[in-house]
Design an enzyme around this catalytic site. Structure first.
Site, mmCIF file in Angstrom:
data_model
loop_
_atom_site.group_PDB
_atom_site.id
_atom_site.type_symbol
_atom_site.label_atom_id
_atom_site.label_comp_id
_atom_site.label_asym_id
_atom_site.label_seq_id
_atom_site.Cartn_x
_atom_site.Cartn_y
_atom_site.Cartn_z
ATOM 1 N N PRO A 72 0.815 -1.215 0.000
ATOM 2 C CA PRO A 72 0.000 0.000 0.000
ATOM 3 C C PRO A 72 0.845 1.259 0.000
ATOM 4 C CG PRO A 72 -0.918 -1.554 1.526
ATOM 5 C CD PRO A 72 0.380 -2.138 1.045
ATOM 6 N N CYS A 73 0.382 2.201 -0.804
ATOM 7 C CA CYS A 73 1.208 3.378 -1.034
ATOM 8 C C CYS A 73 0.646 4.608 -0.367
ATOM 9 C CB CYS A 73 1.328 3.614 -2.533
ATOM 10 S SG CYS A 73 -0.271 3.753 -3.333
ATOM 11 N N THR A 74 -0.441 4.489 0.404
ATOM 12 C CA THR A 74 -1.065 5.712 0.928
ATOM 13 C C THR A 74 -0.092 6.548 1.735
ATOM 14 O OG1 THR A 74 -1.873 4.370 2.746
ATOM 15 C CG2 THR A 74 -3.437 4.876 1.006
ATOM 16 N N PHE A 76 3.007 6.923 1.290
ATOM 17 C CA PHE A 76 4.082 7.518 0.501
ATOM 18 C C PHE A 76 3.566 8.455 -0.589
ATOM 19 C CE2 PHE A 76 5.624 3.130 1.516
ATOM 20 C CZ PHE A 76 6.435 3.522 2.559
#
Length: 315
Positions: A72-74, A76
């Site tokens: 999950p990239c939230t 970053f």
């Protein structure tokens, strides 16, 4: 056939890109979001474990050759306010990926994330990731690729792709794909001719900012967005980066002008802009779930091109 295990599989975009090459097959996948899992299981036959990755025991995961992880990239992303590893929700999920890598020692690892991962916390976040992979026996190459330049998909979507090999020769043989011309246009992705369900259209009674939309949306060749106070036209004739909150209405939703009125993109059109094939099944879920799934997903043709190069490098 090289066997894949897929973490944070979402609706299966990374898996699909690898499988489209004909060289890889997914044997095991994990996804926490129950709605994304419904879409995944509508399209893939392999085992999908619907659970928090922190609950997965490594001994329950079958052996595999290639690990895929779109962790999950939230934390970053610009959209996720740049928190990074301090983010309790998703910052530590890279280390869950690492836990499986260390235990299973696959030949290849493939990670995908937002472009901001590189610059986050003055590069420290990425340095930790890079060094963690390297110290566990992987030779790493990474590159930021834009869908419009590397996937022949008219969406401005930059993502970082990280590829690691245990074998130094495979690592030396591997290169990321070269840019390719963009031949597909917005019109190839959206249905301008048919009248669609009323819920996709903006009208005066449903939309408080309808009159500036009507005034400023003059072309059916491009995509517009409402930016809180003004209408933004995308001059480059590609779709702006699709986001997970598109279905919530209002700000940043991609809009098009058609002969039937001004409307937002449909979930299917959003999946088109991610390069999913027409036969990819979208289940009967609320549109907000499908918009979120499309916005969280990957551009399949970019993945496929990288996967082809991974396979060739191992010959």
């Amino acid at each position: 056939m090289l066997q894949i295990a897929s973490l944070f599989a979402g609706v299966g975009g990374i898996d699909l890109g690898f499988e489209q090459t004909g060289y890889f097959e997914t044997v095991w996948a994990n996804e926490y979001d129950k709605n994304a899992a419904i879409t995944y299981q509508s399209n893939f036959k392999n085992k999908l474990i619907i659970d928090d990755i922190r609950n997965i025991k490594v001994e329950d995961v079958p052996d595999f050759d290639v690990l895929l992880s779109g962790f999950p990239c939230t934390s970053f992303s610009v959209a996720g306010y740049r928190k990074g590893f301090e983010d309790e929700k998703s910052g530590d999920l890279f280390f869950e990926t690492l836990r499986l890598i260390v235990a299973k020692k696959p030949q290849v690892i493939f990670l995908e994330n937002v472009k901001n991962l590189v610059g986050h916390d003055n590069g420290n976040t990425f340095k930790v990731i890079y060094e963690a992979l390297e110290s566990n026996g992987y030779h790493i190459k990474y590159q930021v690729l834009n869908a419009k330049d590397f996937g022949n998909i008219p969406q401005n979507r930059e993502r970082i792709y990280i590829v690691g090999f245990r074998n130094i020769e495979h690592y030396k043989n591997f290169n990321f794909p070269m840019p390719q011309p963009l031949t597909l246009t917005i019109k190839d992705m959206i249905n301008l001719s048919d009248k669609l369900d009323d819920r996709f259209y903006y009208t005066e009674d449903k939309c408080s900012f309808y009159s500036p939309l009507q005034e400023q949306m003059t072309s059916d060749e491009t995509i517009y967005q409402w930016r809180r106070k003004y209408v933004r036209e995308n001059k480059s004739n590609v779709c702006p980066t699709l986001t997970a909150n598109m279905g919530t209405g209002g700000h940043n939703v991609p809009l098009v002008k058609t002969k039937h009125g001004i409307r937002k993109l449909t979930p299917r059109e959003c999946f088109n802009f991610q390069g999913y094939p027409e036969d990819f099944i979208l289940p009967e879920l609320a549109p907000t779930h499908l918009y979120k799934q499309a916005g969280n997903s990957v551009v399949v043709p970019v993945i496929r091109r990288i996967a082809e190069n991974i396979y060739k490098s191992m010959l």
